[in-house]
Design a protein around this motif. Structure first.
Motif, PDB file in Angstrom:
ATOM      1  N   MET B  98       0.630  -0.617   0.010  1.00 48.68           N
ATOM      2  CA  MET B  98      -0.311  -0.001  -0.173  1.00 48.68           C
ATOM      3  C   MET B  98       0.680   1.420  -0.013  1.00 48.68           C
ATOM      4  O   MET B  98       0.527   2.255  -0.684  1.00 48.68           O
ATOM      5  CB  MET B  98      -0.764  -0.014   1.439  1.00 48.68           C
ATOM      6  CG  MET B  98      -2.605   0.552   1.145  1.00 48.68           C
ATOM      7  SD  MET B  98      -3.291   0.273   2.989  1.00 48.68           S
ATOM      8  CE  MET B  98      -2.606  -0.419   3.282  1.00 48.68           C
ATOM      9  N   ILE B 111      -5.500   0.613  -1.782  1.00 49.64           N
ATOM     10  CA  ILE B 111      -5.648  -0.124  -1.497  1.00 49.64           C
ATOM     11  C   ILE B 111      -5.968  -1.622  -2.285  1.00 49.64           C
ATOM     12  O   ILE B 111      -5.220  -2.623  -1.581  1.00 49.64           O
ATOM     13  CB  ILE B 111      -6.253  -0.168  -0.506  1.00 49.64           C
ATOM     14  CG1 ILE B 111      -6.537   1.394   0.118  1.00 49.64           C
ATOM     15  CG2 ILE B 111      -7.173  -1.511   0.502  1.00 49.64           C
ATOM     16  CD1 ILE B 111      -7.469   1.404   1.451  1.00 49.64           C
ATOM     17  N   TYR B 171      -7.820   2.706   5.109  1.00 52.24           N
ATOM     18  CA  TYR B 171      -7.689   1.080   5.427  1.00 52.24           C
ATOM     19  C   TYR B 171      -7.348   0.931   7.077  1.00 52.24           C
ATOM     20  O   TYR B 171      -8.071  -0.392   7.662  1.00 52.24           O
ATOM     21  CB  TYR B 171      -5.487   0.928   5.517  1.00 52.24           C
ATOM     22  CG  TYR B 171      -5.134  -0.387   5.335  1.00 52.24           C
ATOM     23  CD1 TYR B 171      -6.405  -1.509   4.732  1.00 52.24           C
ATOM     24  CD2 TYR B 171      -4.892  -0.976   6.359  1.00 52.24           C
ATOM     25  CE1 TYR B 171      -5.900  -3.134   4.326  1.00 52.24           C
ATOM     26  CE2 TYR B 171      -4.010  -2.674   6.480  1.00 52.24           C
ATOM     27  CZ  TYR B 171      -4.739  -3.495   5.612  1.00 52.24           C
ATOM     28  OH  TYR B 171      -4.470  -4.714   5.613  1.00 52.24           O
ATOM     29  N   THR B 250      -6.053  -4.335   9.222  1.00 48.93           N
ATOM     30  CA  THR B 250      -7.179  -3.012   9.477  1.00 48.93           C
ATOM     31  C   THR B 250      -7.408  -3.211  10.904  1.00 48.93           C
ATOM     32  O   THR B 250      -6.809  -1.858  10.962  1.00 48.93           O
ATOM     33  CB  THR B 250      -8.234  -3.615   8.374  1.00 48.93           C
ATOM     34  OG1 THR B 250      -8.846  -4.734   9.108  1.00 48.93           O
ATOM     35  CG2 THR B 250      -8.227  -3.939   7.245  1.00 48.93           C
TER      36      THR B 250
END
Lengths: 330, 340
Positions: B98, B111, B171, B250
Motif C-alpha cells: 500500500m 489499497i 485502511y 486493518t
C-alpha cells in the motif's frame, strides 16, 4: 529389509540413497558447511551446536516412542514450560533434590493423563494432546500466577542443581552427555527389548498386535509416560542452564520437536522409525541452523531450508516405499 | 458413517423436539455455547448487550475466517498448519505494498492492488501446499508443518524483521467501520460463513469434499479428480488465512512479522470443537461456527468476569477433550474397532 552393507555389496545405489537419504543428507550438510566455513568443523562449534540441540533432542526421544506406537504428542511444549517453571520455583523453597522429584512426579502425572485418555479411553491422540497443550499452559500460568520465576541469584553458583545445564564431565558439557546417554538407553530399549517390539507392533498393526496377546492400551499408556519422563529431563536441563524460566518457554516447541522426529524418518503412521534416526534429525536441524549462521545468513534462513529439507526427506522416503517418485493419485 | 452427510441436516431439524434433540447431539458444542451464554448473561452486567455481541463477533472473526477454510480441508482428511504464517505474510504484504511509491498517486485506490497481492499470496501458498500433497503423496500434516516454518522464514526475509504501519487511514479505519448497523468485519465473517455453508452443503464441490475425506479410493473410482480437488481446498484455506491476516491488520493499522505465531493450533481447536473429524469425511460449518463462538464467548465472558486468562486455557483444553469423549460415546454405533 535389506541392510546398509548388503546394498553396498549388491551395488543397489538407488535403494541405498532412498533408504538412507537422511544419513547422506547429514554427511552432505556437514561437508558443505565444513567447506563454506573454517569454523564449522571445530570442536568448540560442534560442541555448542549439540549442546543447544540437546534439550529439543531429549524431548524428541520421548516423542519418537509415542510416534512409533502410532500416536502424536503435542503437549510436550506446554509440559516443558510447566516442568521448568516448577523445578525452578521449588528449587529455593524445598531444595533441588525434592524439587526435581516433585516436578518429575507432576510431569509424569500429566503424561499419565495423556496416556489414559489415548490408551484406555481411545480418544484421538492429536486432539487429546492439543487439549492438554492448552490446559497445561493454563496450569503453568495458574501455578506461577503469571510471573516469571528464577533461582535466587546468590545461590545460583553454589547449588549442585547447576550441574545439569552448566556442568562438564571430561571436557564435554553435561546436556550433551545426558542427551546421548538417554538416547542410548531409550534406543536400546526400543530396539532390543520385548517392550520395544510391542511398541512397534502396536504402531504397525494394532489389530494384529492385540491378537498376538499384546495389551495395546498399556503399551500406548506407557509411551506417554516415556514422553513425559523425557520432558521432565529436558526441564531439568533447561532450568539448570537458565536458572530461571518464563511461563511460555516451551511454546511452539511441540511442532519443532515433531519436525525433527519427522526429519529423522520416523513415519507419523506408526510402526517404523528409530531413536538413532531421531538423533540424526535433531542434529541436522541444529547443524543447518548453525551452518547457515556461520555462512552469514540471517537466523530465519534456517526455517526456509528446513521447509525444503523436511519435504524432500519425507518425499524420498515415501517414494522409496511405493517404488515411484510421484503419487499415483489422480 | 457420516452422520453429517450433506442432505440430512435440514431434514432432521424439522422433526420437532426429537429432531432438535438429535441436532444438539450432533452439535454438542452448541449446547455448550448456549450454557456459557446463559451463564455469562446472569453472572456479569455487561455481557448481554448488542455492543458486546458485536465485540465477540469482531474479536473472533480472525479465528473464525481461518476455521471456515480449515473445516473444508479437514473434511478432506488433510490439515493445514501453515495458516499462522500465511496470516503474517498477507498482512505484511498488504500493509507494505500500500505504501509503495508507485501507488502514491492512486489515493485510496492504492489499497486495491495491496489487498489483491495479499490475498494472492495466500492462495498461491495454498496451491503450493496442495500441489506438494497431491504430487508427492506426503502427508498434509508434514507438508504444512514444513510450510509453517518456511513461510514464516519468507515473512522475515520480506519484512527484514520490521513491523509495517499503514499510512493510509482509510485502511486502518476500515477495521473499525460499520455497515448496516453491524461492524464491517462481523459482516465479512458472517457472509463467508453462509457462503461456505452453501458451498459445503449445496454444491458438487461440497459433496466431493465429504466423499474424498470419507473414502479416498471410492472417490477416485467415482471419477473425482482427488488431487486437484484437494489443491482447490488448500487454496481456499490459504485465501481465508490471507483474508484473516488483512482484516487483522486493518484492526491494528499495522503488521508484525511474528503475527499469529503459534496460533495455528487454536484454529484446529475451534474446528474440532465444532465436530469436524481429523480422519476426514465428517464435519460442517454450523459446528465450526459454534466452536468459534464457544472460544470467543468464553474468552470475552471470562474477561468481563475478571477471571485471569489462564483459566480460559484450562477450560478450553478440558472442553476439547470432553467434546471428543462425548462424540465417541454418542456415535458408537458405527464403530467396529477392536476393544480389549
Amino acid at each position: 529389509m535389506t541392510g546398509f552393507v548388503e546394498r553396498i555389496r549388491e551395488g543397489d545405489l538407488k535403494g541405498l540413497i532412498a533408504r538412507n537419504g537422511i544419513f547422506i543428507a547429514f554427511v552432505g550438510f556437514m561437508i558443505a558447511f565444513g567447506i563454506g566455513s573454517d569454523k564449522f568443523l571445530s570442536f568448540d562449534n560442534l560442541e555448542s551446536v549439540v549442546r543447544s540441540s540437546a534439550m529439543i533432542g531429549v524431548m524428541a526421544l520421548g516423542v519418537t516412542v509415542v510416534v512409533i506406537s502410532g500416536n502424536l504428542d503435542l503437549s510436550v511444549g506446554s509440559m516443558l514450560s510447566f516442568g521448568t517453571v516448577m523445578v525452578v520455583d521449588l528449587h529455593d523453597k524445598i531444595g533441588p533434590g525434592p524439587a526435581i522429584l516433585v516436578m518429575m512426579a507432576c510431569v509424569l502425572l500429566l503424561g499419565a493423563v495423556n496416556g489414559f485418555l489415548v490408551g484406555f479411553v481411545r480418544l484421538n491422540s492429536l486432539i487429546v494432546t492439543l487439549g492438554m497443550l492448552s490446559a497445561i499452559q493454563g496450569l503453568t500460568l495458574i501455578y506461577s500466577g503469571g510471573k516469571n520465576v528464577d533461582v535466587d541469584p546468590s545461590t545460583q553458583d553454589i547449588t549442585w542443581f547447576r550441574v545439569f545445564g552448566r556442568g562438564e564431565v571430561v571436557g564435554i558439557d553435561m546436556p550433551i552427555i545426558i542427551f546421548f546417554a538417554l538416547a542410548v538407553f531409550i534406543g536400546s530399549i526400543v530396539a532390543f527389548t520385548p517392550y520395544g517390539r510391542r511398541v512397534y507392533a502396536v504402531g504397525g498393526n494394532p489389530t494384529a498386535a492385540v491378537f498376538s496377546g499384546i495389551r495395546r492400551n498399556r503399551v500406548v499408556f506407557s509411551t506417554y509416560l516415556v514422553s513425559a519422563f523425557c520432558v521432565g529431563v529436558a526441564s531439568i536441563i533447561l532450568g539448570s542452564r537458565v536458572m530461571g524460566s518464563q511461563n511460555n518457554v516451551g511454546q511452539g516447541y511441540e511442532l519443532l520437536v515433531l519436525a525433527s522426529v519427522i526429519l529423522g524418518g520416523t513415519s507419523l503412521l506408526g510402526g517404523s522409525g528409530s531413536i538413532l534416526k531421531t538423533v540424526i534429525g535433531v542434529l541436522i536441524l541444529g547443524f543447518i541452523q548453525n551452518g547457515l549462521l556461520l555462512l552469514g545468513y540471517p537466523y530465519f534462513a534456517q526455517w526456509i531450508v528446513t521447509w525444503i529439507v523436511i519435504i524432500l526427506a519425507v518425499w524420498l522416503d515415501v517414494a522409496a516405499k511405493r517404488g515411484r517418485l510421484l503419487s499415483p493419485i489422480a | 458413517m457420516s452422520q453429517t452427510s450433506v442432505e440430512r441436516i435440514p431434514v432432521q431439524t424439522n422433526r420437532g423436539t426429537g429432531g432438535n434433540f438429535r441436532w444438539l447431539l450432533r452439535h454438542p458444542i452448541w449446547a455448550f455455547v448456549v450454557i456459557v451464554f446463559i451463564f455469562f448473561s446472569l453472572m456479569t452486567d455487561n455481557f448481554f448487550s448488542l455492543g458486546n455481541f458485536e465485540n465477540i463477533l469482531v474479536q473472533t472473526s480472525t479465528l473464525g475466517l481461518i476455521a471456515l477454510g480449515m473445516t473444508i480441508v479437514m473434511i478432506n482428511g488433510n490439515i493445514d498448519l501453515s495458516v499462522g504464517a500465511v496470516v503474517a505474510l498477507a498482512a505484511s504484504l498488504t500493509v507494505d505494498i500500500m505504501g509503495w511509491p508507485v501507488f502514491e498517486s492512486w489515493g485510496n485506490w492504492q489499497i486495491l492492488p495491496a489487498v489483491a497481492a495479499g490475498l494472492a499470496s495466500g492462495v498461491l501458498l495454498g496451491a503450493l501446499n496442495g500441489l506438494i500433497v497431491w504430487k508427492t503423496g506426503v502427508d498434509a500434516f508434514i507438508v504444512t508443518l514444513g510450510a509453517m516454518l518456511g513461510v514464516r522464514g519468507l515473512v522475515f526475509v520480506y519484512t527484514g524483521e520490521q513491523s509495517f504501519f499503514a499510512m493510509n487511514f482509510a485502511y486502518s479505519d476500515f477495521g473499525a467501520s460499520r455497515f448496516l448497523g453491524l461492524p464491517t468485519l462481523a459482516w465479512i465473517f458472517l457472509a463467508f460463513t453462509v457462503l461456505m455453508h452453501v458451498l459445503l452443503s449445496r454444491t458438487v464441490h461440497g459433496s466431493n469434499t465429504y466423499a474424498v475425506g470419507d473414502n479416498r479410493e471410492a472417490a477416485v473410482n467415482a471419477g473425482i479428480r482427488v488431487g486437484p480437488h484437494m489443491m482447490v481446498n488448500f487454496m481456499i484455506v490459504g485465501f481465508f488465512a490471507a483474508l484473516a491476516g488483512i482484516t487483522l491488520s486493518t484492526q491494528m493499522g499495522a503488521s508484525t512479522p511474528n503475527l499469529w505465531r503459534d496460533y495455528e493450533l487454536w484454529v484446529i481447536t475451534a474446528t474440532v470443537l465444532g465436530g469436524t473429524k481429523l480422519t476426514g469425511g465428517a464435519g460442517n460449518i454450523i459446528g465450526t461456527f459454534g466452536g468459534v463462538l464457544a472460544i470467543g464467548i468464553l474468552r470475552n465472558g471470562m474477561n468481563l468476569m475478571q477471571v485471569p486468562a489462564f483459566y480460559v486455557l484450562v477450560i478450553l483444553g478440558v472442553i476439547l477433550i470432553a467434546v471428543l469423549f462425548l462424540d465417541k460415546q454418542l456415535n458408537r454405533k458405527g464403530e467396529e474397532e477392536l476393544r480389549l
